[in-house]
Motif scaffolding. Structure first.
Motif, PDB file in Angstrom:
ATOM      1  N   VAL A 613       6.710 -23.944 -16.457  1.00  0.00           N
ATOM      2  CA  VAL A 613       5.735 -23.729 -15.392  1.00  0.00           C
ATOM      3  C   VAL A 613       6.383 -23.961 -14.024  1.00  0.00           C
ATOM      4  CG1 VAL A 613       3.521 -24.458 -14.445  1.00  0.00           C
ATOM      5  CG2 VAL A 613       3.842 -24.390 -16.915  1.00  0.00           C
ATOM      6  N   VAL A 614       7.197 -25.019 -13.930  1.00  0.00           N
ATOM      7  CA  VAL A 614       7.903 -25.294 -12.677  1.00  0.00           C
ATOM      8  C   VAL A 614       8.841 -24.138 -12.333  1.00  0.00           C
ATOM      9  CG1 VAL A 614       9.437 -26.889 -11.479  1.00  0.00           C
ATOM     10  CG2 VAL A 614       7.732 -27.771 -13.069  1.00  0.00           C
ATOM     11  N   GLN A 615       9.470 -23.562 -13.348  1.00  0.00           N
ATOM     12  CA  GLN A 615      10.365 -22.422 -13.114  1.00  0.00           C
ATOM     13  C   GLN A 615       9.584 -21.216 -12.596  1.00  0.00           C
ATOM     14  OE1 GLN A 615      12.164 -22.149 -16.986  1.00  0.00           O
ATOM     15  NE2 GLN A 615      13.937 -23.408 -16.389  1.00  0.00           N
ATOM     16  N   ASN A 616       8.406 -20.982 -13.161  1.00  0.00           N
ATOM     17  CA  ASN A 616       7.563 -19.889 -12.655  1.00  0.00           C
ATOM     18  C   ASN A 616       7.129 -20.149 -11.213  1.00  0.00           C
ATOM     19  OD1 ASN A 616       7.680 -18.477 -15.067  1.00  0.00           O
ATOM     20  ND2 ASN A 616       5.837 -19.443 -15.901  1.00  0.00           N
ATOM     21  N   PHE A 617       6.801 -21.414 -10.926  1.00  0.00           N
ATOM     22  CA  PHE A 617       6.416 -21.788  -9.565  1.00  0.00           C
ATOM     23  C   PHE A 617       7.555 -21.488  -8.587  1.00  0.00           C
ATOM     24  CE2 PHE A 617       7.056 -25.178  -6.402  1.00  0.00           C
ATOM     25  CZ  PHE A 617       5.944 -25.004  -5.609  1.00  0.00           C
ATOM     26  N   TRP A 618       8.778 -21.904  -8.923  1.00  0.00           N
ATOM     27  CA  TRP A 618       9.896 -21.685  -8.002  1.00  0.00           C
ATOM     28  C   TRP A 618      10.252 -20.206  -7.898  1.00  0.00           C
ATOM     29  CZ3 TRP A 618      11.793 -23.468  -3.950  1.00  0.00           C
ATOM     30  CH2 TRP A 618      13.037 -23.060  -3.484  1.00  0.00           C
ATOM     31  N   LYS A 619      10.077 -19.467  -8.962  1.00  0.00           N
ATOM     32  CA  LYS A 619      10.351 -18.026  -8.899  1.00  0.00           C
ATOM     33  C   LYS A 619       9.448 -17.353  -7.876  1.00  0.00           C
ATOM     34  CE  LYS A 619      10.610 -13.886 -11.816  1.00  0.00           C
ATOM     35  NZ  LYS A 619      10.420 -13.358 -13.181  1.00  0.00           N
ATOM     36  N   LYS A 664      13.362 -33.625 -10.714  1.00  0.00           N
ATOM     37  CA  LYS A 664      14.285 -33.285  -9.634  1.00  0.00           C
ATOM     38  C   LYS A 664      15.504 -32.531 -10.140  1.00  0.00           C
ATOM     39  CE  LYS A 664      13.149 -37.285  -6.736  1.00  0.00           C
ATOM     40  NZ  LYS A 664      13.679 -38.520  -6.132  1.00  0.00           N
ATOM     41  N   ASP A 665      15.795 -32.668 -11.431  1.00  0.00           N
ATOM     42  CA  ASP A 665      17.007 -32.041 -11.959  1.00  0.00           C
ATOM     43  C   ASP A 665      16.967 -30.528 -11.814  1.00  0.00           C
ATOM     44  OD1 ASP A 665      17.844 -34.542 -12.642  1.00  0.00           O
ATOM     45  OD2 ASP A 665      17.161 -34.423 -14.732  1.00  0.00           O
ATOM     46  N   GLY A 668      14.996 -29.857  -7.364  1.00  0.00           N
ATOM     47  CA  GLY A 668      15.768 -30.378  -6.238  1.00  0.00           C
ATOM     48  C   GLY A 668      16.962 -29.509  -5.880  1.00  0.00           C
ATOM     49  N   PRO A 669      17.861 -29.213  -6.833  1.00  0.00           N
ATOM     50  CA  PRO A 669      18.999 -28.333  -6.507  1.00  0.00           C
ATOM     51  C   PRO A 669      18.580 -26.934  -6.073  1.00  0.00           C
ATOM     52  CG  PRO A 669      19.417 -29.554  -8.535  1.00  0.00           C
ATOM     53  CD  PRO A 669      17.994 -29.809  -8.173  1.00  0.00           C
ATOM     54  N   GLU A 670      17.506 -26.426  -6.638  1.00  0.00           N
ATOM     55  CA  GLU A 670      17.052 -25.086  -6.241  1.00  0.00           C
ATOM     56  C   GLU A 670      16.652 -25.072  -4.760  1.00  0.00           C
ATOM     57  OE1 GLU A 670      17.181 -22.324  -7.622  1.00  0.00           O
ATOM     58  OE2 GLU A 670      17.361 -22.635  -9.780  1.00  0.00           O
ATOM     59  N   VAL A 671      15.938 -26.079  -4.344  1.00  0.00           N
ATOM     60  CA  VAL A 671      15.514 -26.146  -2.946  1.00  0.00           C
ATOM     61  C   VAL A 671      16.721 -26.311  -2.030  1.00  0.00           C
ATOM     62  CG1 VAL A 671      14.229 -27.512  -1.263  1.00  0.00           C
ATOM     63  CG2 VAL A 671      13.213 -27.024  -3.487  1.00  0.00           C
ATOM     64  N   ASN A 699      18.499 -42.120  -6.025  1.00  0.00           N
ATOM     65  CA  ASN A 699      18.777 -40.687  -6.110  1.00  0.00           C
ATOM     66  C   ASN A 699      20.274 -40.435  -6.232  1.00  0.00           C
ATOM     67  OD1 ASN A 699      16.071 -39.780  -5.856  1.00  0.00           O
ATOM     68  ND2 ASN A 699      16.143 -40.173  -3.659  1.00  0.00           N
ATOM     69  N   ASN A 700      20.643 -39.585  -7.186  1.00  0.00           N
ATOM     70  CA  ASN A 700      22.040 -39.201  -7.411  1.00  0.00           C
ATOM     71  C   ASN A 700      22.353 -38.000  -6.524  1.00  0.00           C
ATOM     72  OD1 ASN A 700      24.571 -38.526  -8.307  1.00  0.00           O
ATOM     73  ND2 ASN A 700      24.056 -38.704 -10.492  1.00  0.00           N
ATOM     74  N   MET A 701      22.800 -38.275  -5.292  1.00  0.00           N
ATOM     75  CA  MET A 701      23.027 -37.193  -4.338  1.00  0.00           C
ATOM     76  C   MET A 701      24.215 -36.326  -4.738  1.00  0.00           C
ATOM     77  SD  MET A 701      20.517 -37.686  -2.367  1.00  0.00           S
ATOM     78  CE  MET A 701      20.882 -36.406  -1.178  1.00  0.00           C
ATOM     79  N   ALA A 702      25.219 -36.917  -5.381  1.00  0.00           N
ATOM     80  CA  ALA A 702      26.379 -36.129  -5.811  1.00  0.00           C
ATOM     81  C   ALA A 702      25.958 -35.065  -6.811  1.00  0.00           C
ATOM     82  CB  ALA A 702      27.445 -37.044  -6.409  1.00  0.00           C
ATOM     83  N   ALA A 703      25.143 -35.449  -7.790  1.00  0.00           N
ATOM     84  CA  ALA A 703      24.670 -34.472  -8.777  1.00  0.00           C
ATOM     85  C   ALA A 703      23.776 -33.422  -8.124  1.00  0.00           C
ATOM     86  CB  ALA A 703      23.921 -35.201  -9.895  1.00  0.00           C
TER      87      ALA A 703
END
Length: 934
Positions: A613-619, A664-665, A668-671, A699-703
């Motif tokens: 659902v989150v993937q559909n939202f970001w799409k 966030k995994d 977060g990176p998508e944004v 928060n793991n900023m490097a990842a």
């Protein structure tokens, strides 16, 4: 003495040069004082001599007076010659000194000399230096030159001698009104007012200045507003001797009429009108003449005939001026600070509110009744209710006028369907429910309840009509009204939520705007239901009802998340609906965040969306981000769109990441991967998101950064594999490079050393990713990792080199040279970085040698004389570089202060501004060319 002084002027240390310059400049000032005293003595002696000669006496007294006159004249001549030599030996070298303080001292002194001793210095050979330094690279020097010129133009006797100078430099004086330095710009506007006072500028010359009415710095807008008032409204440029404006000769109505002619240029944009009103408000007393404005709106005075456009602008002026008078802002503040008023200011604001209420007390219902059908005028008129002292209706026994005004607002609410009018009516009636006397509050509350009951019936009836095949307009306009009402209060109803869910489920081909408002109203109903639940002791029935509504709304939202991406290809008709679905979905996930309700009695309300659902939202969000600028401009005209779709969906997605509402995994990176892809506004949103995420050490900023780089790189690879045009491929690669540079740029100063482990982690993960499926992804080394390498100290470079080279030991790197090129580039940069850092380290260990003495001067290039035909033997040529800026070690000019870009095209219309005379007023200033105000 003179030779010793000039030797001191050429000494290398700057502090000695500065002191010597000040001494020399002060010497000229002192010589002028002596010369003026001698000039007075010479005039006295001349008068005495003339008197004696009239007596026809040639005695010893006449001879003595002749000798005294001759001696005094010789002394004055000697002093003037001495001043010329100091000027040529000192000023002509130091006015372009590398030190701006010395240049300022020179120009300030020259301005003083010209004003105090015009017989010598009021000549073009001296004035030209004031004109040249208007182009100085240092803002302080430019401002000093402007202030010196203001002193010259203040003296009326100087104007004839300034004719050639004005002709040569007036265009530069006008340009300085838009200077990058605010203090320079404000001073330049004051100088332009002096030029206008002496009729040395035409209206055509002032054209570029009117753009500054909507400039961002308030000080510049205020200065331009004062100029516009004096020149176009009051038509009376104030003199230097008197600060009072001649407003007694002009009635308020005449001034308001001229202001309306200016506002005609901004009629299509109320925001622009607010800026212009804000600029002129402090100077124009007529804008506070409430009785005059109301009389003009009611046509009680036939002296001025208002067009429909003028009437709209006058209503806007009334509201804006009243808001200013009671202490509210009508334009956004640059610092977003809250306004605070002391006791005396509060008393003044209270008196203003009393005056506004007194003027409107009896006339307000007449205004509402006259303009109730006019969409452009009714909203600002309704807003006036919130600027009044409602208790005065009871004190003055005007309860009937209050009730009449409330009734008219209710009529306006059901007569119109636009956002501004609906919102104004609800806000005004709600304001009346909490202010004023109790009986009047009760009347307003009853009217608001009647609106609620009538609106529920109208929405239900419209739903049934649409289900039977009728037109959707009635449903749409009543949904808008219902939405505005729900923004201010909960609405009790019986089954209306279920009716909206039913029509959404069964009639999928409805207009997209209708769907948007159905979803918005369902969300608000759900939010009010959640707000009404007793968190300490909730009933099972209320929880079950809320869960049912939650499930129904999620069902509709998830349906649109799936189908809207396919509809998007059919055109922009679904853009607004897609934006609303994204925002409402994000708000629902935040509203029912699972962690919020865990271990509480409302735990069953907690909700966590699945990854698909989150993937559909970001799409769907990504589709809004990729909408063209042309479509965004069209959407900006749609109602209920306060921001661009990009900003709205990016804020919604960033809110989910920051609140840790979804995983966030993934999100977060998508944004973050879209950091630099969609303009300045979205970049700023993501920048603030990253800053906020850094504050949480968990928060793991490097990842996060590494995954963001991967997403951006994968989008680039998709374009490459699809064989798309090279322009699109190049754009996506450039975005990947820019993203890496921007993310690496967040590691600066102390944070670079503190977070070195993060940088190493990003590089290590990036190297591993690049060497998967060799040599397919090697370009990731160059596109994403090089900016991070530059942030590491040299001691860490060998380990990275060893790791990279070890991965290619058993690989033939010559098999595909083009594919392996990024690898060799990366290795070469690592070697260069390591060698460069070692050299820098060695240099740091050496003791630095400080260079002393004067900087090497660039040879001047001869240039044309700025006063052709008036060259004297005392003049010297000045290079173009000297005219453009002085000081070899000054920084470059800053970028120009940006105007409000959205308004620039509209404001340019003011360049043809002219205000016609009204009544029997006498025109002041230069003759006016034909234009829009002829």
């Amino acid at each position: 003495m003179q030779c010793a002084c000039l030797v001191c002027f050429s000494t290398p240390p700057r502090v000695y040069r500065q002191v010597a310059s000040l001494v020399g400049l002060q010497l000229v000032t002192s010589l002028i004082s002596v010369a003026k005293t001698l000039s007075g003595q010479r005039e006295t002696t001349q008068r005495q001599l003339n008197a004696e000669k009239k007596k026809q006496s040639d005695g010893p007294l006449v001879e003595s007076l002749n000798k005294r006159l001759s001696r005094t004249h010789e002394n004055i001549t000697y002093l003037e010659e001495f001043m010329r030599k100091i000027f040529s030996g000192l000023f002509m070298h130091r006015y372009r000194d590398v030190d701006p303080e010395i240049r300022m001292s020179c120009i300030k002194s020259l301005g003083t000399w010209v004003v105090s001793y015009p017989s010598l210095f009021l000549q073009d050979i001296y004035l030209k230096y004031l004109g040249w330094t208007l182009n100085d690279k240092n803002a302080g020097v430019r401002r000093t030159s402007i202030l010196a010129l203001q002193s010259l133009y203040e003296v009326d006797d100087n104007i004839p001698s300034l004719g050639l100078f004005t002709e040569r430099f007036y265009s530069r004086m006008i340009q300085l009104a838009d200077d990058v330095d605010i203090s320079v710009a404000v001073s330049a506007i004051g100088l332009i007012k002096q030029l206008l006072r002496h009729q040395l500028l035409s209206d055509d010359d002032l054209g570029p200045l009117y753009d500054l009415l909507i400039d961002e710095p308030p000080m510049i807008r205020r200065a331009i507003g004062e100029l516009v008032y004096d020149h176009l409204i009051a038509q009376n440029i104030k003199t230097s001797q008197s600060g009072a404006r001649d407003v007694n000769n002009e009635s308020s109505e005449v001034h308001i009429g001229r202001m309306l002619q200016i506002l005609r240029e901004f009629s299509d944009d109320p925001v622009l009108s607010s800026y212009v009103i804000d600029d002129i408000w402090d100077d124009m007393k007529a804008m506070k003449d409430w009785k005059c404005i109301i009389s003009m709106l009611l046509d009680e005075n036939p002296l001025t005939e208002l067009t429909d456009m003028d009437g709209t602008n006058l209503v806007r002026m009334l509201r804006a001026s009243a808001k200013k008078a009671v202490g509210e802002r009508i334009v956004p503040a640059t610092d977003n600070r809250k306004l605070y008023h002391n006791k005396a200011q509060k008393e003044i604001l209270g008196n203003s509110k009393h005056e506004i209420t007194t003027a409107l007390l009896k006339k307000y219902p007449q205004l509402l009744r006259k303009y109730i059908s006019d969409k452009a005028k009714i909203s600002p008129l309704v807003d006036m209710m919130m600027l009044m002292k409602l208790e005065m209706y009871s004190l003055k026994r005007q309860e009937q006028n209050f009730k009449a005004a409330i009734d008219l607002m209710v009529d306006a609410f059901f007569k119109h369907g636009d956002k501004d009018t609906l919102r104004s009516c609800i806000k005004a009636i709600t304001f009346c429910c909490t202010n004023g006397q109790a009986d009047l509050q009760n009347y307003a509350e009853n009217k608001l309840k009647n609106i609620e009951d009538e609106l529920v019936v109208k929405v239900k009836t419209a739903i049934k009509e649409v289900e039977t095949g009728d037109d959707e307009y009635s449903l749409l306009v009543n949904l808008k009204r219902f939405y505005e009402l729900q923004l201010s209060k909960p609405v009790t109803n019986d089954g209306l939520f279920e009716d909206m869910y039913r029509i959404l489920s069964h009639l999928r081909d409805m207009d997209n705007e209708v769907k948007s408002f159905l979803l918005l109203n369902m969300y608000l109903q759900l939010a009010w239901c959640l707000h009404a639940i007793d968190g300490e002791n909730p009933s099972e029935a209320s929880i079950d009802e809320l869960l049912s509504k939650q499930s129904s709304l999620f069902e509709q939202l998830y349906y649109f998340l799936v189908v809207l991406p396919t509809y998007q290809k059919e055109g922009r008709s679904t853009t607004i609906l897609s934006c609303r679905v994204c925002v409402i979905t994000a708000e629902m996930w935040c509203l029912f965040k699972k962690q919020k309700y865990s271990s509480t009695r409302l735990e069953s309300l907690g909700y966590l969306p699945q990854l698909d659902v989150v993937q559909n939202f970001w799409k769907l969000c990504e589709q809004q981000l990729n909408i063209s600028d042309e479509t965004e401009d069209e959407d900006a005209n749609e109602e209920y769109i306060e921001d661009t779709n990009r900003d709205v969906v990016m804020i919604a997605a960033a809110k989910l990441v920051l609140a840790d509402t979804v995983s966030k995994d993934y999100l977060g990176p998508e944004v973050v991967s879209h950091y630099v892809s969609h303009g300045a506004s979205t970049t700023e949103i993501i920048k603030n998101l990253i800053t906020s995420l850094r504050k949480n050490t968990d928060n793991n900023m490097a990842a996060l950064f590494f995954e963001a780089l991967k997403r951006a790189y994968e989008r680039y690879m998709v374009h490459v594999l699809d064989g798309e045009n090279q322009t699109l491929v190049g754009k996506s690669y450039s975005e990947c490079l820019d993203l890496a540079s921007r993310l690496a740029g967040s590691y600066v100063g102390a944070s670079r050393n503190k977070n070195k482990s993060e940088i190493l982690k990003i590089i290590q993960n990036g190297v591993s990713f690049a060497f998967v499926d060799l040599p397919k992804q090697l370009s990731f080394l160059e596109a994403a990792l090089l900016p991070f390498v530059s942030k590491l100290p040299s001691s860490d470079i060998p380990d990275i080199l060893m790791d990279v080279q070890k991965r290619t030991q058993d690989t033939n790197t010559n098999e595909d040279p083009s594919a392996w090129r990024p690898y060799f580039t990366f290795v070469e940069k690592l070697h260069d970085k390591h060698a460069k850092n070692e050299v820098l380290q060695e240099e740091k260990e050496e003791k630095p040698v400080k260079r002393r003495g004067r900087p090497r001067k660039v040879r001047d290039v001869p240039a044309r004389n700025l006063f052709d035909g008036h060259k004297s033997s005392d003049e010297e040529s000045v290079s173009d570089s000297d005219q453009q800026g002085h000081g070899e070690d000054d920084d470059d000019d800053d970028a120009d202060q940006p105007l409000i870009n959205t308004f620039r095209s509209s404001a340019s219309k003011l360049r043809s501004l002219k205000v016609s005379q009204q009544g029997t007023s006498v025109q002041k200033g230069p003759p006016r060319a034909s234009g829009s105000y002829s």
